[in-house]
Design an enzyme around this catalytic site. Structure first.
Site, PDB file in Angstrom:
ATOM      1  N   THR A  80       0.845  -1.188   0.000  1.00 58.59           N
ATOM      2  CA  THR A  80       0.000   0.000   0.000  1.00 58.59           C
ATOM      3  C   THR A  80       0.886   1.246   0.000  1.00 58.59           C
ATOM      4  OG1 THR A  80      -1.761   1.202   1.174  1.00 58.59           O
ATOM      5  CG2 THR A  80      -0.203  -0.015   2.533  1.00 58.59           C
ATOM      6  N   HIS A  91       2.435 -11.548  14.326  1.00 58.71           N
ATOM      7  CA  HIS A  91       3.482 -12.074  15.204  1.00 58.71           C
ATOM      8  C   HIS A  91       3.212 -13.518  15.616  1.00 58.71           C
ATOM      9  CE1 HIS A  91       7.030 -11.816  17.435  1.00 58.71           C
ATOM     10  NE2 HIS A  91       6.654 -11.114  18.490  1.00 58.71           N
TER      11      HIS A  91
END
Length: 425
Positions: free
Chosen positions: A342, A396
């Site tokens: 993006t 994560h």
């Protein structure tokens, strides 16, 4: 009489919202001709009629939600269009016979019928315009739709309006008596200065997916910066010959796409997704490129980006961007994707934290290029260079911080050495 039904849209789409009818009641429509535009969670799609005939009625209005397989209009195969008003005249002999046998009513009957019509008209005037779902919810809550002040731009009561009215009633009941007696003049004055706009289905979906991404993933972001000197030098030297040869401009996105692919090959967990208690490693590179459209951000996918040249990537991005601007993206253009890029820099963003495009586990954020003084390590001097901050948000749960940092450092290294990028990308 034939029913026009909502067709199968895509595996993950079960409903849509009627954006607009492309025909009017009484119009003749050919088989295969578009009759309605549906707004889905991803794109707007046109529904084509599977039959030819005259449209005898619409069962829903723009703004109403409809489900796959649900009838939304009726079609008369034997109907004909007559006059400028497009009124439907059926050829049924049964109806003609009934009309011929119909006897005139007596004066009393006419008077009774007139009174009945008058009463019905008054009832219709009192009856609010509402979607079927809103009427159902109002009955469940015991609410009179005439009391609901919340309406959309077309004057219809919708489910969210019923819910909002119920919530306002509950809040009033829970307020202390002293507050109930306070004058409402100030609140009323502010109401006149507030415009209530219903969120489009796509905007609702974007909001829902962004919240889900933050709730369902252990999202962290790491940052780095890239010296864009080398890439800008290559672009300046090659842009004219590149355009002359390929008919497309050499932009930054092809460099970043190739750099991302090179880094993904070295850190494959960022090209994966989580399915239950399993990690799905993807050995193909379908890169999503976030594009700003009128109704919000969409992420069309450049498929097999690793097999495309710089020119191929630029051409594909150009095609997808044009589709996004003209609202002609197809469902396949948006489905899948293994990693997303993006670019907030086109709007002037200097620094931001991109949100994951679930179920992907990584997204790279580009930012505006800003000239600022930096230390040149090898020369131990300070120079003004075109610098860009880049950000990597990652899940994560399967990507360790060490791998995320090294992934971003790899992208930085590839971008700052375009020759290495060409060899590895």
């Amino acid at each position: 009489m034939i029913e026009i039904k909502v067709p199968e849209l895509a595996e993950s789409l079960t409903e849509g919202t009627i954006a607009q009818w492309l025909k009017k009641e009484g119009d003749y429509i050919e088989k295969g001709e578009a009759i309605v535009e549906l707004e889905t969670d991803k794109v707007n799609v046109e529904v084509n009629s599977e039959y030819s005939g005259v449209i005898s009625g619409f069962l829903f209005q723009p703004g109403d939600n409809v489900e796959v397989g649900q009838a939304i209009a009726t079609l008369d195969e034997n109907g004909t269009v007559t006059g400028d008003t497009n009124e439907v005249a059926t050829a049924s002999k049964q109806e003609e016979k009934v009309e011929q046998q119909q006897k005139p009513t007596t004066a009393t009957e006419e008077k009774q019928e007139t009174n009945a019509v008058t009463v019905q008209e008054k009832e219709n005037q009192r009856k609010p315009i509402a979607s079927p779902a809103a009427r159902k919810r109002a009955r469940e809550l015991g609410i009179d739709l005439n009391d609901v002040p919340y309406q959309d731009t077309l004057g219809r009561v919708r489910v969210d309006g019923v819910e909002a009215y119920k919530k306002s009633l509950s809040s009033k009941e829970n307020q202390p008596e002293v507050r109930k007696q306070q004058p409402q003049q100030k609140a009323d004055e502010k109401d006149d200065m507030v415009e209530r706009i219903k969120m489009s289905r796509r905007r609702q979906t974007i909001a829902k997916r962004l919240v889900e991404a933050q709730h369902n993933a252990a999202m962290l972001t790491t940052f780095n910066e890239v010296d864009m000197t080398a890439i800008m030098d290559v672009r300046n030297r090659r842009k004219d010959s590149f355009y002359k040869k390929h008919g497309v401009k050499l932009g930054f996105m092809s460099f970043f796409t190739k750099a991302v692919i090179g880094a993904l090959k070295e850190f494959p967990l960022l090209n994966a997704e989580i399915q239950g208690d399993e990690i799905l490693l993807k050995k193909f590179y379908d890169i999503g490129i976030a594009v700003s459209a009128e109704e919000g951000l969409v992420v069309p996918v450049v498929r097999g980006a690793d097999r495309l040249s710089f020119a191929g990537i630029e051409k594909e991005i150009g095609v997808l961007s044009e589709k996004a601007k003209t609202n002609t993206l197809g469902l396949r253009d948006l489905q899948g994707g293994t990693f997303t890029i993006t670019n907030g820099g086109i709007f002037g963003s200097l620094y931001s934290t991109p949100i994951l495009n679930a179920p992907q586990v990584g997204i790279l954020g580009m930012h505006t290029i800003q000239r600022r003084p930096v230390v040149i390590d090898k020369e131990d001097t300070i120079a003004v260079r075109p610098m860009m901050y880049i950000a990597l948000s990652y899940d994560h749960r399967i990507v360790d911080g060490k791998d995320a940092v090294q992934f971003l450092a790899k992208i930085k290294a590839l971008l700052e050495d375009p020759e290495d990028l060409l060899l590895e990308g």
